[in-house]
Design an enzyme around this catalytic site. Structure first.
Site: not given
Ligand code: NAP
Length: 469
Positions: A396
């Site tokens: 994301d």
């Molecule tokens: P993300 O959008 O959740 O994507 C994580 C990606 O990691 C997934 O597409 C997944 O694809 C891949 N993945 C999972 N396990 C894996 C593995 N073992 N090896 C390789 N890839 C793996 O993560 P992000 O880009 O860090 O974004 C964070 C999200 O959380 C955002 O939507 C954000 O708004 C939300 N959020 C975060 C917080 C915060 O405080 N950090 C707070 C509120 C909301 P596959 O399944 O294809 O592997």
């Protein structure tokens, strides 16, 4: 808690409370930078130890047997939770801790109300009853709200928002009734028959508040619940006339609130959108959309060649790196590339992963130098001149739809602009979406190479390729 005792605070308690208050402030300050964060944790722990020590010698305490028993029960629950829950589960672990905190505050408020209503009604002044009502309302709603948040994050409950028509009206009316009952009790504390209804509505509101909120918004909600727990503890400080509790509660309440604001800003969302927006509902996809587009994939050997022939590489870690615990392999990759003269930087998105600072903590654990970590606003201008953007388990936070697709749920969220680099490589296991549940057009761009596999093993293979040549 029983008979009224004249209020003489022992000197040791006064000194330990003062030191604890100073340590809590310093702890928050130190926790805000990675290189002083460990000191911040120690300061907070020592402060809490002093606060508990100073409280345990108060003359009001008549017997220790219950205190020791509950201390043992708390320790028996707390240690396994801390040891068994992995880093990626910190948000739900935090939710569980808040729920216990909220329960404790609510129960103390309830006990004090009945004790004073029966034995010393003169102590229930309008002011005391007002803060006691606030304490019970916030404490109980934090308890059930945090339990619901825990259930959603642990996937014991459906993570998708549960919505129905008129939901906001129902929730706000229920809160209105609870607040009205609290106000009634404040005006007339002797109306004991109202109290169970007041407590029950507070508990129910916590459940209903979380139902329409999706799993992706839980970290923000947890931070908000943290703030409620702090405010309820602050109110409890007024009820018990304990100044340290007032200070600690106010610090907790305000820092939780500031953190929620920072998270909302980083996602370009408003509080109302997080609380009432039902973000993360399943969206129907147009038929045949998937078949139309193709992606290019590459092997570890090809990826190693591209990386070693680059002069600048920006690594963008995300939740997948945390799940795979790939940070140590990423460190090896950093070392291998740096030895070959490649300039390697890390781009940190404020909400990458599942909690604020998630990536900083993991990269610090792998001893990656802090000066190689760059905030989103500092790295974005450099990406158009970067040879390779290597996305490791992020999705994301690098989705270009946030910039231009007005229909996207993440529209307006600031992103790390990986798509502006000359070449993009993405390590993930499949084409599955990230937490927001949406497709990522970055994967379909001509300049993008997909490196399908688990982050830890794939990065390990790349390192092997680089070091064997
Ligand atoms: P993300 O959008 O959740 O994507 C994580 C990606 O990691 C997934 O597409 C997944 O694809 C891949 N993945 C999972 N396990 C894996 C593995 N073992 N090896 C390789 N890839 C793996 O993560 P992000 O880009 O860090 O974004 C964070 C999200 O959380 C955002 O939507 C954000 O708004 C939300 N959020 C975060 C917080 C915060 O405080 N950090 C707070 C509120 C909301 P596959 O399944 O294809 O592997």
């Amino acid at each position: 808690m029983n008979a009224p005792v004249p209020h003489v605070t022992p000197l040791f308690t006064q000194v330990s409370y003062l030191a604890a208050a100073a340590l809590f402030v310093l702890s928050l300050k130190w926790l805000s930078a990675p290189d002083t964060a460990r000191r911040g944790v120690w300061a907070g722990e020592i402060g809490m130890l002093l606060a508990i020590g100073g409280t345990l010698i108060l003359p009001e305490i008549q017997t220790y047997q219950w205190i020791i028993l509950t201390l043992l029960i708390g320790t028996a629950i707390g240690i396994p939770i801390a040891l068994l829950m992995p880093m990626t589960h910190v948000p739900q672990r935090t939710a569980l801790s808040h729920s216990f905190g909220g329960l404790a505050v609510g129960v103390v408020g309830t006990a004090k109300y009945y004790l004073w209503a029966h034995q010393e009604p003169e102590r229930l002044t309008h002011f005391t009853m007002g803060v006691l009502s606030l304490e019970v309302l916030l404490g109980f709603l934090t308890f059930t709200g945090s339990l619901m948040a825990f259930g959603k994050l642990q996937e014991l409950l459906p993570t998708r928002p549960i919505v129905y028509r008129g939901q906001n009206v129902v929730n706000l009316s229920l809160l209105g009734v609870a607040v009205a009952l609290g106000a009634w009790l404040t005006v007339d504390p002797s109306r004991m028959e109202l109290f169970p209804w007041f407590a029950a509505l507070s508990l129910l509101f916590g459940v209903l508040l979380i139902l329409p909120i999706g799993g992706a918004d839980m970290p923000t909600v947890i931070s908000l619940l943290n703030s409620y727990a702090g405010l309820s503890a602050c109110a409890m400080g007024f009820v018990l006339d304990n100044k340290l509790l007032i200070i600690a509660g106010a610090l907790d309440g305000s820092s939780g609130f500031i953190l929620s604001v920072i998270m909302c800003r980083a996602m370009n969302r408003s509080f109302t959108n997080v609380l009432f927006g039902a973000f993360g509902q399943v969206k129907a996809r147009a038929a045949g959309e998937e078949e139309k587009r193709t992606v290019r994939s590459a092997t570890a050997e090809e990826a190693a060649q591209i990386l070693t022939s680059a002069s600048s590489v920006v690594i963008i870690p995300g939740y997948g790196m945390a799940v795979a615990q790939a940070q140590h392999k990423v460190r090896e990759l950093y070392d291998a590339l740096t030895r070959r003269g490649v300039d390697v930087k890390f781009a940190i998105h404020p909400v990458a992963g599942r909690m604020p600072g998630h990536m900083n903590v993991l990269l610090a654990e792998a001893d990656i130098p802090y000066d190689r970590l760059f905030e989103m606003d500092d790295i974005n201008p450099e990406l158009p001149h970067t040879d390779v953007a290597l996305v490791i388990g992020a999705n994301d936070v690098v989705n270009p739809a946030a910039r231009h697709d007005k229909g996207s749920p993440i529209y307006g969220m600031p992103i790390i602009e990986a798509d502006r680099a000359r070449t993009v490589m993405v390590i993930k296991r499949s084409m599955n979406p990230g937490f927001a549940g949406i497709e990522n057009e970055l994967y379909y761009m001509d300049k993008t190479l997909m490196l399908f596999g688990d982050a830890k093993s794939f990065v390990g293979e790349i390192v092997k390729e680089i070091t064997s040549h």
